[in-house]
Design a protein around this motif. Structure first.
Motif, PDB file in Angstrom:
ATOM      1  N   MET A   1      -8.685  13.883   2.918  1.00  0.00           N
ATOM      2  CA  MET A   1      -7.762  12.997   3.521  1.00  0.00           C
ATOM      3  C   MET A   1      -6.643  12.878   2.575  1.00  0.00           C
ATOM      4  N   ASN A   2      -5.575  12.942   3.444  1.00  0.00           N
ATOM      5  CA  ASN A   2      -4.302  12.966   2.972  1.00  0.00           C
ATOM      6  C   ASN A   2      -4.194  11.623   1.828  1.00  0.00           C
ATOM      7  N   PRO A   3      -3.711  11.846   0.431  1.00  0.00           N
ATOM      8  CA  PRO A   3      -3.831  10.616  -0.271  1.00  0.00           C
ATOM      9  C   PRO A   3      -2.739   9.492   0.061  1.00  0.00           C
ATOM     10  N   LYS A   4      -1.807  10.118   0.889  1.00  0.00           N
ATOM     11  CA  LYS A   4      -0.751   9.178   1.270  1.00  0.00           C
ATOM     12  C   LYS A   4      -1.010   8.201   2.456  1.00  0.00           C
ATOM     13  N   THR A   5      -2.298   8.622   3.250  1.00  0.00           N
ATOM     14  CA  THR A   5      -2.649   8.063   4.544  1.00  0.00           C
ATOM     15  C   THR A   5      -3.369   6.804   4.003  1.00  0.00           C
ATOM     16  N   LYS A   6      -2.918   5.589   4.823  1.00  0.00           N
ATOM     17  CA  LYS A   6      -3.553   4.569   4.376  1.00  0.00           C
ATOM     18  C   LYS A   6      -4.535   3.998   5.151  1.00  0.00           C
ATOM     19  N   SER A   7      -5.836   3.077   4.822  1.00  0.00           N
ATOM     20  CA  SER A   7      -6.655   2.678   5.777  1.00  0.00           C
ATOM     21  C   SER A   7      -6.410   1.167   5.733  1.00  0.00           C
ATOM     22  N   CYS A   8      -7.040   0.798   7.054  1.00  0.00           N
ATOM     23  CA  CYS A   8      -7.135  -0.705   7.287  1.00  0.00           C
ATOM     24  C   CYS A   8      -8.105  -1.241   6.382  1.00  0.00           C
ATOM     25  N   ALA A   9      -7.628  -2.560   5.618  1.00  0.00           N
ATOM     26  CA  ALA A   9      -8.889  -3.083   4.993  1.00  0.00           C
ATOM     27  C   ALA A   9      -9.722  -3.972   5.666  1.00  0.00           C
ATOM     28  N   CYS A  11     -10.441  -3.132   9.607  1.00  0.00           N
ATOM     29  CA  CYS A  11     -11.467  -2.043  10.469  1.00  0.00           C
ATOM     30  C   CYS A  11     -11.683  -0.816   9.751  1.00  0.00           C
ATOM     31  N   LEU A  12     -11.197  -0.550   8.449  1.00  0.00           N
ATOM     32  CA  LEU A  12     -11.438   0.785   7.810  1.00  0.00           C
ATOM     33  C   LEU A  12     -10.759   2.016   8.539  1.00  0.00           C
ATOM     34  N   LYS A  13     -10.116   1.703   9.506  1.00  0.00           N
ATOM     35  CA  LYS A  13      -9.575   2.746   9.994  1.00  0.00           C
ATOM     36  C   LYS A  13      -7.914   3.333   9.714  1.00  0.00           C
ATOM     37  N   ARG A  14      -8.005   4.661   9.955  1.00  0.00           N
ATOM     38  CA  ARG A  14      -6.643   5.101   9.074  1.00  0.00           C
ATOM     39  C   ARG A  14      -5.402   4.822   9.779  1.00  0.00           C
ATOM     40  N   ILE A  15      -4.345   4.361   9.097  1.00  0.00           N
ATOM     41  CA  ILE A  15      -3.129   3.804   9.897  1.00  0.00           C
ATOM     42  C   ILE A  15      -2.358   5.286   9.791  1.00  0.00           C
ATOM     43  N   THR A  16      -2.140   5.679  11.079  1.00  0.00           N
ATOM     44  CA  THR A  16      -0.998   7.004  11.071  1.00  0.00           C
ATOM     45  C   THR A  16       0.347   6.438  11.370  1.00  0.00           C
ATOM     46  N   ASN A  17       0.808   4.971  11.650  1.00  0.00           N
ATOM     47  CA  ASN A  17       2.138   4.869  12.079  1.00  0.00           C
ATOM     48  C   ASN A  17       2.410   3.748  10.872  1.00  0.00           C
ATOM     49  N   GLY A  18       3.840   3.477  11.169  1.00  0.00           N
ATOM     50  CA  GLY A  18       4.301   2.447  10.173  1.00  0.00           C
ATOM     51  C   GLY A  18       4.038   1.065  10.552  1.00  0.00           C
ATOM     52  N   ASN A  19       3.235   0.766  11.415  1.00  0.00           N
ATOM     53  CA  ASN A  19       3.055  -0.721  11.876  1.00  0.00           C
ATOM     54  C   ASN A  19       2.130  -1.178  11.134  1.00  0.00           C
ATOM     55  N   HIS A  20       2.150  -1.845   9.910  1.00  0.00           N
ATOM     56  CA  HIS A  20       1.236  -2.287   9.231  1.00  0.00           C
ATOM     57  C   HIS A  20       1.988  -3.390   8.218  1.00  0.00           C
ATOM     58  N   LEU A  21       1.053  -4.101   7.709  1.00  0.00           N
ATOM     59  CA  LEU A  21       1.414  -5.286   6.599  1.00  0.00           C
ATOM     60  C   LEU A  21       0.548  -4.777   5.402  1.00  0.00           C
ATOM     61  N   SER A  27      -2.538  -6.632  -2.207  1.00  0.00           N
ATOM     62  CA  SER A  27      -2.173  -5.505  -2.113  1.00  0.00           C
ATOM     63  C   SER A  27      -3.029  -4.617  -1.072  1.00  0.00           C
ATOM     64  N   ASP A  28      -3.667  -5.348  -0.242  1.00  0.00           N
ATOM     65  CA  ASP A  28      -4.662  -4.457   0.889  1.00  0.00           C
ATOM     66  C   ASP A  28      -3.632  -4.318   1.989  1.00  0.00           C
ATOM     67  N   THR A  29      -3.940  -3.252   2.569  1.00  0.00           N
ATOM     68  CA  THR A  29      -3.262  -2.872   3.990  1.00  0.00           C
ATOM     69  C   THR A  29      -3.953  -3.077   5.187  1.00  0.00           C
ATOM     70  N   TYR A  30      -3.382  -3.649   6.111  1.00  0.00           N
ATOM     71  CA  TYR A  30      -3.801  -4.071   7.445  1.00  0.00           C
ATOM     72  C   TYR A  30      -3.036  -3.727   8.603  1.00  0.00           C
ATOM     73  N   ASP A  31      -3.823  -3.314   9.484  1.00  0.00           N
ATOM     74  CA  ASP A  31      -2.801  -2.833  10.866  1.00  0.00           C
ATOM     75  C   ASP A  31      -2.636  -3.919  11.629  1.00  0.00           C
ATOM     76  N   LEU A  32      -1.904  -4.037  12.531  1.00  0.00           N
ATOM     77  CA  LEU A  32      -1.410  -5.318  13.289  1.00  0.00           C
ATOM     78  C   LEU A  32      -2.672  -5.933  14.032  1.00  0.00           C
ATOM     79  N   ASP A  33      -3.446  -5.116  14.379  1.00  0.00           N
ATOM     80  CA  ASP A  33      -4.716  -5.893  15.240  1.00  0.00           C
ATOM     81  C   ASP A  33      -5.466  -6.627  14.306  1.00  0.00           C
TER      82      ASP A  33
END
Length: 365
Positions: A1-9, A11-21, A27-33
């Motif tokens: 896995m690319n170390p720069k790729t982030k996962s949603c805290a 649903c644990l899915k990888r976030i492939t675009n910049g639409n996240h918070l 400091s956990d990252t979440y997708d918009l859903d």
């Protein structure tokens, strides 16, 4: 896995675009859903708000507000009465139960959209979009109306220019036609001018020839001026007497040719001239310079007047001869004479003789 790729805290899915918070607490990252934020709200959020965003987990861990002001707990600084403790345990228990505030259990998952700030932001975003849409529609209508008016004005101007162009083309064609006609007319005038000049030259030549012919027909004629007129006069006898005086045989006189001619100037008092056709002309005046030919030589009594005997000239040469005598006096020419129908002048005895053929020759004297 690319170390720069982030996962949603969530649903644990990888976030492939910049639409996240990212939560600024954990400091956990979440997708918009999982962050429970729609894309439209996400696009309207400011950078400062995105940086201060908290995830649902951290939001639920926040301490609740102070409940010290509930009825069961006295206000700060207020003492309890002792009679509050004198009641029976049952009353106390019942009172305690009645005065306890029952709270509903918090839901395990609190949506960020249910918070007043999120609702206000969503409403404001919707209002902004509606206002922007209304403004866009109004601007579009105004612009379309203005452009329509301008296009109509431009269309009218174009039609006017079209009519003007048609008029200019018509005038240009008319100008070209008139220019062509003018050029043709100029050529015709030039041809007519050349033809007229040629005709004038021919007319001059013919006139000169006619004058010569008329003069040649008068070569044997003499013109007698100064003879008084009478109703019973005999021109033949006068001519014969003239011939005898100037030593010309009387048989040279042709009786049929003795006649008076009309005066060139009817206003003068001088008598009409007598034309006599002779075979020769005498030189009486040269032989008798002191007693030139006059009326006494011909048997007339009374005042002695000179008698002039000259060649019978045509009207053209007669007028030219009169004009020559006038010019000769003005320019001090001493001699003017006629010989064989030709007019001559001489400045003095030592200058050469010049023949006067026309008025143009006379002007060059």
């Amino acid at each position: 896995m690319n170390p720069k790729t982030k996962s949603c805290a969530g649903c644990l899915k990888r976030i492939t675009n910049g639409n996240h918070l990212s939560c600024y607490l954990c400091s956990d990252t979440y997708d918009l859903d999982c962050a429970n934020i729609n894309f439209q709200l996400f696009t309207t959020m400011s950078k400062d708000r995105k940086d201060k965003w908290t995830c649902p987990k951290c939001h639920n861990k926040k301490k609740k507000s102070d409940n010290t002001n509930t009825p069961i707990i006295p206000k700060l600084g207020q003492k309890r009465n002792r009679r509050d403790f004198s009641s029976s345990p049952d009353e106390t228990e019942s009172n305690t139960v009645d005065q306890v505030t029952q709270r509903k259990k918090l839901q395990t998952s609190v949506s960020t959209d249910s918070s007043p700030s999120h609702i206000d932001e969503s409403l404001l975003s919707t209002i902004r979009l509606e206002i922007q849409s209304s403004i866009d529609r109004s601007l579009k209508t105004v612009i379309e109306s203005a452009l329509k008016k301008e296009f109509e004005a431009i269309k009218i101007e174009l039609n006017t220019l079209k009519d003007l162009k048609t008029g200019i083309e018509f005038l240009s064609d008319e100008y070209d036609r008139m220019k062509t006609e003018l050029k043709t007319s100029e050529e015709k005038v030039k041809l007519l001018t050349n033809s007229n000049n040629s005709l004038l030259i021919k007319v001059g030549e013919l006139s000169q020839r006619l004058n010569l012919i008329e003069q040649h027909a008068r070569e044997t004629n003499i013109e007698i001026n100064g003879i008084p007129e009478g109703k019973t006069e005999n021109l033949n006898n006068i001519a014969k007497q003239l011939c005898s005086v100037i030593s010309i045989p009387s048989q040279v006189v042709e009786a049929a040719s003795c006649t008076r001619v009309r005066k060139m100037n009817d206003t003068t008092s001088r008598p009409r001239a007598i034309i006599v056709k002779l075979l020769s002309v005498s030189k009486f005046n040269k032989k008798n310079p002191n007693e030139k030919l006059n009326t006494t030589h011909l048997g007339f009594t009374g005042t002695k007047t000179p008698v002039y005997v000259s060649e019978h000239l045509s009207p053209h040469y007669k007028a030219l001869h009169a004009r020559t005598r006038q010019v000769a006096r003005e320019k001090s020419y001493e001699f003017v004479w006629i010989r064989s129908g030709r007019i001559f002048v001489r400045k003095n005895e030592h200058s050469p003789a010049k023949q006067i053929k026309s008025y143009e020759t006379l002007d060059k004297l």
